[in-house]
Design a protein around this motif. Structure first.
Motif, PDB file in Angstrom:
ATOM      1  N   GLU A 115       2.246 -10.537   3.454  1.00 40.69           N
ATOM      2  CA  GLU A 115       1.220  -9.695   2.832  1.00 40.69           C
ATOM      3  C   GLU A 115      -0.177 -10.127   3.281  1.00 40.69           C
ATOM      4  O   GLU A 115      -1.046  -9.296   3.549  1.00 40.69           O
ATOM      5  CB  GLU A 115       1.331  -9.773   1.309  1.00 40.69           C
ATOM      6  N   LEU A 116      -0.381 -11.436   3.395  1.00 43.85           N
ATOM      7  CA  LEU A 116      -1.677 -11.949   3.834  1.00 43.85           C
ATOM      8  C   LEU A 116      -1.896 -11.676   5.320  1.00 43.85           C
ATOM      9  O   LEU A 116      -3.015 -11.368   5.742  1.00 43.85           O
ATOM     10  CB  LEU A 116      -1.768 -13.448   3.535  1.00 43.85           C
ATOM     11  N   ILE A 117      -0.823 -11.790   6.111  1.00 41.15           N
ATOM     12  CA  ILE A 117      -0.918 -11.456   7.534  1.00 41.15           C
ATOM     13  C   ILE A 117      -1.237  -9.970   7.697  1.00 41.15           C
ATOM     14  O   ILE A 117      -2.044  -9.574   8.543  1.00 41.15           O
ATOM     15  CB  ILE A 117       0.383 -11.821   8.272  1.00 41.15           C
ATOM     16  N   ASP A 118      -0.600  -9.127   6.880  1.00 40.96           N
ATOM     17  CA  ASP A 118      -0.839  -7.683   6.944  1.00 40.96           C
ATOM     18  C   ASP A 118      -2.319  -7.356   6.782  1.00 40.96           C
ATOM     19  O   ASP A 118      -2.863  -6.487   7.465  1.00 40.96           O
ATOM     20  CB  ASP A 118      -0.050  -6.964   5.842  1.00 40.96           C
ATOM     21  N   ASN A 119      -2.966  -8.049   5.852  1.00 40.98           N
ATOM     22  CA  ASN A 119      -4.382  -7.776   5.621  1.00 40.98           C
ATOM     23  C   ASN A 119      -5.220  -8.164   6.831  1.00 40.98           C
ATOM     24  O   ASN A 119      -6.223  -7.507   7.136  1.00 40.98           O
ATOM     25  CB  ASN A 119      -4.851  -8.517   4.364  1.00 40.98           C
ATOM     26  N   SER A 120      -4.828  -9.244   7.526  1.00 38.76           N
ATOM     27  CA  SER A 120      -5.520  -9.615   8.760  1.00 38.76           C
ATOM     28  C   SER A 120      -5.338  -8.526   9.811  1.00 38.76           C
ATOM     29  O   SER A 120      -6.297  -8.126  10.496  1.00 38.76           O
ATOM     30  CB  SER A 120      -4.985 -10.953   9.293  1.00 38.76           C
ATOM     31  N   VAL A 121      -4.112  -8.033   9.948  1.00 41.81           N
ATOM     32  CA  VAL A 121      -3.830  -6.978  10.918  1.00 41.81           C
ATOM     33  C   VAL A 121      -4.631  -5.721  10.590  1.00 41.81           C
ATOM     34  O   VAL A 121      -5.166  -5.055  11.486  1.00 41.81           O
ATOM     35  CB  VAL A 121      -2.318  -6.672  10.966  1.00 41.81           C
ATOM     36  N   GLY A 159      -1.562  -5.750  -3.924  1.00 44.77           N
ATOM     37  CA  GLY A 159      -0.605  -6.526  -3.137  1.00 44.77           C
ATOM     38  C   GLY A 159      -1.076  -7.938  -2.891  1.00 44.77           C
ATOM     39  O   GLY A 159      -0.297  -8.889  -2.937  1.00 44.77           O
ATOM     40  N   PHE A 160      -2.363  -8.094  -2.628  1.00 45.29           N
ATOM     41  CA  PHE A 160      -2.942  -9.418  -2.417  1.00 45.29           C
ATOM     42  C   PHE A 160      -2.788 -10.269  -3.673  1.00 45.29           C
ATOM     43  O   PHE A 160      -2.386 -11.430  -3.613  1.00 45.29           O
ATOM     44  CB  PHE A 160      -4.418  -9.273  -2.048  1.00 45.29           C
ATOM     45  N   ASN A 161      -3.125  -9.706  -4.818  1.00 40.04           N
ATOM     46  CA  ASN A 161      -3.038 -10.456  -6.070  1.00 40.04           C
ATOM     47  C   ASN A 161      -1.602 -10.836  -6.416  1.00 40.04           C
ATOM     48  O   ASN A 161      -1.335 -11.942  -6.899  1.00 40.04           O
ATOM     49  CB  ASN A 161      -3.665  -9.645  -7.213  1.00 40.04           C
ATOM     50  N   ALA A 207       9.153  -8.637  11.993  1.00 40.66           N
ATOM     51  CA  ALA A 207       8.229  -7.738  11.301  1.00 40.66           C
ATOM     52  C   ALA A 207       7.074  -7.309  12.193  1.00 40.66           C
ATOM     53  O   ALA A 207       6.602  -6.167  12.116  1.00 40.66           O
ATOM     54  CB  ALA A 207       7.704  -8.406  10.027  1.00 40.66           C
ATOM     55  N   TYR A 208       6.607  -8.222  13.049  1.00 39.74           N
ATOM     56  CA  TYR A 208       5.440  -7.926  13.877  1.00 39.74           C
ATOM     57  C   TYR A 208       5.786  -7.843  15.367  1.00 39.74           C
ATOM     58  O   TYR A 208       4.899  -7.946  16.213  1.00 39.74           O
ATOM     59  CB  TYR A 208       4.369  -8.995  13.646  1.00 39.74           C
ATOM     60  N   SER A 209       7.061  -7.632  15.674  1.00 43.93           N
ATOM     61  CA  SER A 209       7.509  -7.650  17.069  1.00 43.93           C
ATOM     62  C   SER A 209       6.753  -6.644  17.932  1.00 43.93           C
ATOM     63  O   SER A 209       6.431  -6.928  19.091  1.00 43.93           O
ATOM     64  CB  SER A 209       9.017  -7.388  17.146  1.00 43.93           C
ATOM     65  N   PHE A 239      -1.280   5.366   4.308  1.00 38.98           N
ATOM     66  CA  PHE A 239      -0.295   5.806   5.280  1.00 38.98           C
ATOM     67  C   PHE A 239      -0.475   5.141   6.637  1.00 38.98           C
ATOM     68  O   PHE A 239       0.404   5.204   7.478  1.00 38.98           O
ATOM     69  CB  PHE A 239      -0.350   7.330   5.433  1.00 38.98           C
ATOM     70  N   SER A 240      -1.634   4.507   6.872  1.00 37.10           N
ATOM     71  CA  SER A 240      -1.861   3.902   8.185  1.00 37.10           C
ATOM     72  C   SER A 240      -2.125   2.411   8.106  1.00 37.10           C
ATOM     73  O   SER A 240      -2.301   1.766   9.116  1.00 37.10           O
ATOM     74  CB  SER A 240      -3.046   4.589   8.877  1.00 37.10           C
ATOM     75  N   SER A 241      -2.172   1.853   6.906  1.00 39.11           N
ATOM     76  CA  SER A 241      -2.443   0.430   6.744  1.00 39.11           C
ATOM     77  C   SER A 241      -1.187  -0.303   6.314  1.00 39.11           C
ATOM     78  O   SER A 241      -0.389   0.219   5.546  1.00 39.11           O
ATOM     79  CB  SER A 241      -3.540   0.215   5.697  1.00 39.11           C
ATOM     80  N   LEU A 242      -1.032  -1.521   6.799  1.00 43.30           N
ATOM     81  CA  LEU A 242       0.156  -2.313   6.463  1.00 43.30           C
ATOM     82  C   LEU A 242       0.036  -2.932   5.077  1.00 43.30           C
ATOM     83  O   LEU A 242       0.967  -2.935   4.298  1.00 43.30           O
ATOM     84  CB  LEU A 242       0.337  -3.416   7.501  1.00 43.30           C
ATOM     85  N   GLY A 243      -1.104  -3.509   4.803  1.00 43.36           N
ATOM     86  CA  GLY A 243      -1.282  -4.256   3.560  1.00 43.36           C
ATOM     87  C   GLY A 243      -2.057  -3.465   2.528  1.00 43.36           C
ATOM     88  O   GLY A 243      -2.521  -2.364   2.769  1.00 43.36           O
ATOM     89  N   LEU A 244      -2.223  -4.043   1.370  1.00 41.77           N
ATOM     90  CA  LEU A 244      -3.009  -3.448   0.302  1.00 41.77           C
ATOM     91  C   LEU A 244      -3.876  -4.557  -0.254  1.00 41.77           C
ATOM     92  O   LEU A 244      -3.501  -5.259  -1.172  1.00 41.77           O
ATOM     93  CB  LEU A 244      -2.101  -2.867  -0.785  1.00 41.77           C
TER      94      LEU A 244
END
Length: 268
Positions: A86-92, A163-165, A251-253, A154-159
């Motif tokens: 989830e934290l990686i998603d926010n970086s992406v 989701g972060f909390n 997940a990030y392949s 619809f276009s973002s991986l994280g929230l």
């Protein structure tokens, strides 16, 4: 079901958060959920839990004359590797925003550092750091507000919000977020101590800062400390570390390849 009766507030619960809030009642139009049937939708308004909608009928009876109680909540059982993801998603998401704005003129990188030792709980932590565009002060404040997000779902991986909390609270009791944008002479941050917020019944925290060696540095760093004992034990095992790495690789392949889509980034 083998779920025990919830305990009253102030008593130790056998199951985490299975604590009873008093005052449940039902009335015409809001008769609660029947024990042997799927529960009705749950919701909570700005003025608290709405009447009979979040209520379970724990016995049988006619009309409104039945025993009832409020539903209880439990911690979301998000696996450790998913919390970190989830934290990686926010970086992406930050990289993707920079790419769309035409500002991704560098090699995107995310570094994950897991330091765990069952004998050193205070020193155990999870750190996820990126060299993304960083966040301005108002964006940082909104980013950790539960349920808030400026992302297109619809276009973002994280929230970066709910989701972060969930992910950080699941891992540990103390989260510090540092972020900086180009041209600034310092990192700005927030320190989120979940137990302190609950004890003080005050869910706001002050902006903090630390010096920056180079004004051109950008990025965001999330540090989760006071890790829970079961997470320390899980993350300490080599097989589980390998499981997490394998999960990230899959997940990030599509983005870890040299010609990654929608972008390429390096994960350490």
């Amino acid at each position: 079901a083998d779920l025990p009766t919830p305990v009253a507030r102030g008593r130790d619960a056998e199951i985490s958060n299975h604590v009873q809030h008093p005052g449940a009642r039902i009335y015409v139009g809001h008769i609660g959920s029947f024990y042997d049937y799927p529960a009705k939708a749950l919701k909570a308004g700005t003025h608290g839990t709405p009447g009979g909608e979040n209520v379970l009928r724990t016995g049988r009876g006619a009309g409104l004359h039945v025993p009832v109680r409020y539903f209880t909540t439990r911690e979301i059982a998000l696996p450790q590797e998913r919390c970190i993801a989830e934290l990686i998603d926010n970086s992406v998401d930050g990289f993707i925003d920079a790419m769309r704005a035409g500002d991704l003129d560098y090699d995107p990188q995310v570094a994950v550092n897991v330091v765990v030792d069952p004998a050193d709980r205070e020193g155990s932590k999870v750190v996820v750091k990126d060299n993304g565009p960083g966040m301005a002060a108002e964006v940082l404040a909104n980013a950790v507000r539960a349920g808030w997000t400026s992302n297109d779902p619809f276009s973002s991986l994280g929230l970066f919000g709910m989701g972060f909390n969930i992910a950080t609270a699941r891992l540990g009791g103390l989260t510090t977020i540092w972020t900086t944008i180009s041209g600034e002479d310092s990192w700005r941050g927030l320190r989120v101590d979940f137990q302190e917020l609950i004890d003080n019944e005050n869910y706001s925290t002050e902006l903090i800062s630390r010096p920056k060696s180079d004004a051109n540095i950008t990025g965001t760093e999330v540090i989760v400390e006071r890790l829970k004992d079961d997470h320390i034990a899980w993350l300490f095992k080599y097989n589980n570390q390998k499981k997490a790495r394998d999960f990230f690789s899959k997940a990030y392949s599509s983005m870890l390849r040299d010609n990654g889509r929608p972008l390429h980034f390096k994960l350490y």
